[in-house]
Design an enzyme around this catalytic site. Structure first.
Site, PDB file in Angstrom:
ATOM      1  N   LYS A  33       0.939  -1.285  -0.044  1.00 43.40           N
ATOM      2  CA  LYS A  33      -0.143  -0.193  -0.089  1.00 43.40           C
ATOM      3  C   LYS A  33       0.781   1.208   0.140  1.00 43.40           C
ATOM      4  CE  LYS A  33      -0.320  -0.382   4.929  1.00 43.40           C
ATOM      5  NZ  LYS A  33      -1.125  -1.007   6.272  1.00 43.40           N
ATOM      6  N   TYR A 242      16.362  30.548   9.073  1.00 44.17           N
ATOM      7  CA  TYR A 242      15.209  31.115   9.324  1.00 44.17           C
ATOM      8  C   TYR A 242      15.081  31.483  10.860  1.00 44.17           C
ATOM      9  CZ  TYR A 242      13.022  30.769   4.883  1.00 44.17           C
ATOM     10  OH  TYR A 242      12.598  30.825   3.402  1.00 44.17           O
TER      11      TYR A 242
END
Ligand SMILES: *Cc1c(COP(=O)(O)O)cnc(C)c1O
Length: 347
Positions: A33, A242
């Site tokens: 899956k 950042y």
């Protein structure tokens, strides 16, 4: 080239599946899956098929249709989500086997695809998918008259061998399926490790095939290399990234590498995660950006042109743990951007 490389070892995938199969009392399928846990449905399923796997499990009918298109007709494809509204054409055209989860799905299947194979999923306590024991008792006679090809359930705590839920679910599964002459399945990777009483006729390993916990003694499947774009020297007191969340306390050499949270390198991974040059681990500094990460390479002698995120020093499980998650989530978060290389594609 600034693209990071994810190398997927198909021979390791084959080896791990053979090992799980040999540990299983009877037959073993393969769970592919979510694009084979993010590693590539087409390549992974082909490798497993070449190794002898003939029973595959996926989450949705769409995944099943893709698998059928890739591998042809000599395999059984089971659908965990069962027979949903809108799935009928796919189930019919791609010859998929839905695992019926409710009386509603049973009615749909028996009305729309009466002649088509199906299996049944029972809930034995996880309360996620499957018929409740009372529902099962109500429709058991009807279901048995329709000849289901598999009856299954799923364990909630199989990765904790001593958890009492395992025995509870085993006993409920036994009670619900006792004396039925239908193929039975209870164990995923964790259930295989719990021992033969959990194996029944068919096991459903997923994560162990991909080389991760709770599977032990398996071969690692994934390696990740990330190119260095730029290297700079900074002074004490300078910041990286950042928000100025990291400030240097001495002179440092900083490499900026070409990957970030868009590549599954979760922002929270910053703390303990290392990037490796040979055996030397270099810490991440500053915030992880979407496409870029700062790495303190002061301890290295040369100027590397790439660094490794996933290797034998820092496995998928170790990286995932450092980011507060599990191998399953990291693998399925890798994203689209990697240059994916399939090593040992030909046996
Ligand atoms: C995902 C899944 C599996 C495979 O589980 P692993 O822990 O990856 O081995 C098996 N059965 C069901 C119902 C699943 O959802």
């Amino acid at each position: 080239m600034a693209t990071a490389t994810a190398t997927i070892d198909l021979n390791a995938i084959r080896h791990n599946w053979q090992k799980l199969r040999s540990m299983s009392s009877k037959d073993s399928g393969a769970v592919v899956k979510a694009n084979a846990y993010g590693l590539g449905l087409k390549q992974v399923a082909k490798a497993l098929y070449d190794e002898g796997a003939r029973i595959f499990f996926v989450a949705t009918a769409e995944e099943g249709a893709e698998l059928r298109s890739n591998l042809g007709n000599a395999l059984e494809i089971y659908i965990f989500s069962g027979h949903m509204i809108g799935d009928t054409e796919l189930i019919k055209n791609y010859n998929l086997i839905p695992l019926i989860n409710s009386i509603e799905q049973l009615s749909r299947h028996s009305e729309l695809l009466k002649e088509k194979k199906f299996g049944v999923q029972l809930d034995t306590g996880m309360n996620r998918l499957g018929m409740e024991p009372v529902e099962w008792e109500t429709v058991k006679g009807l279901i048995l008259s329709l000849n289901p090809v598999l009856i299954m359930s799923h364990l909630a705590c199989a990765d904790e061998p001593d958890h009492k839920m395992n025995v509870t679910q085993l006993n409920i599964f036994r009670t619900l399926t006792d004396k039925l002459n239908i193929k039975k399945s209870l164990a995923a990777t964790g259930g295989i490790l719990l021992g033969p009483e959990y194996h029944f006729d068919l096991t459903r390993p997923g994560i162990g095939i991909y080389g991760c916990s709770p599977m032990q003694d398996c071969l690692p499947v994934l390696k990740i290399d990330i190119p260095v774009i730029q290297i700079r020297d900074i002074k004490s007191g300078e910041t990286v990234g950042y928000g100025n969340t990291w400030t240097s306390t001495s002179e440092k050499r900083i490499a900026t590498i070409s990957a970030g949270y868009a590549d599954g390198i979760f922002r929270v991974a910053g703390q303990g995660t290392r990037l490796y040059f040979e055996e030397i681990g270099c810490p991440i500094v500053g915030r992880i950006s979407m496409d870029l990460i700062g790495v303190d390479i002061t301890s290295l002698k040369g100027e590397p042109d790439k660094l490794e995120l996933i290797n034998s020093e820092q496995t998928v499980d170790k990286f995932a743990e450092g980011a507060g998650t599990i191998g399953y989530e990291f693998l399925t978060s890798l994203g689209q951007r990697y240059n994916r290389k399939y090593a040992s594609a030909n046996k």
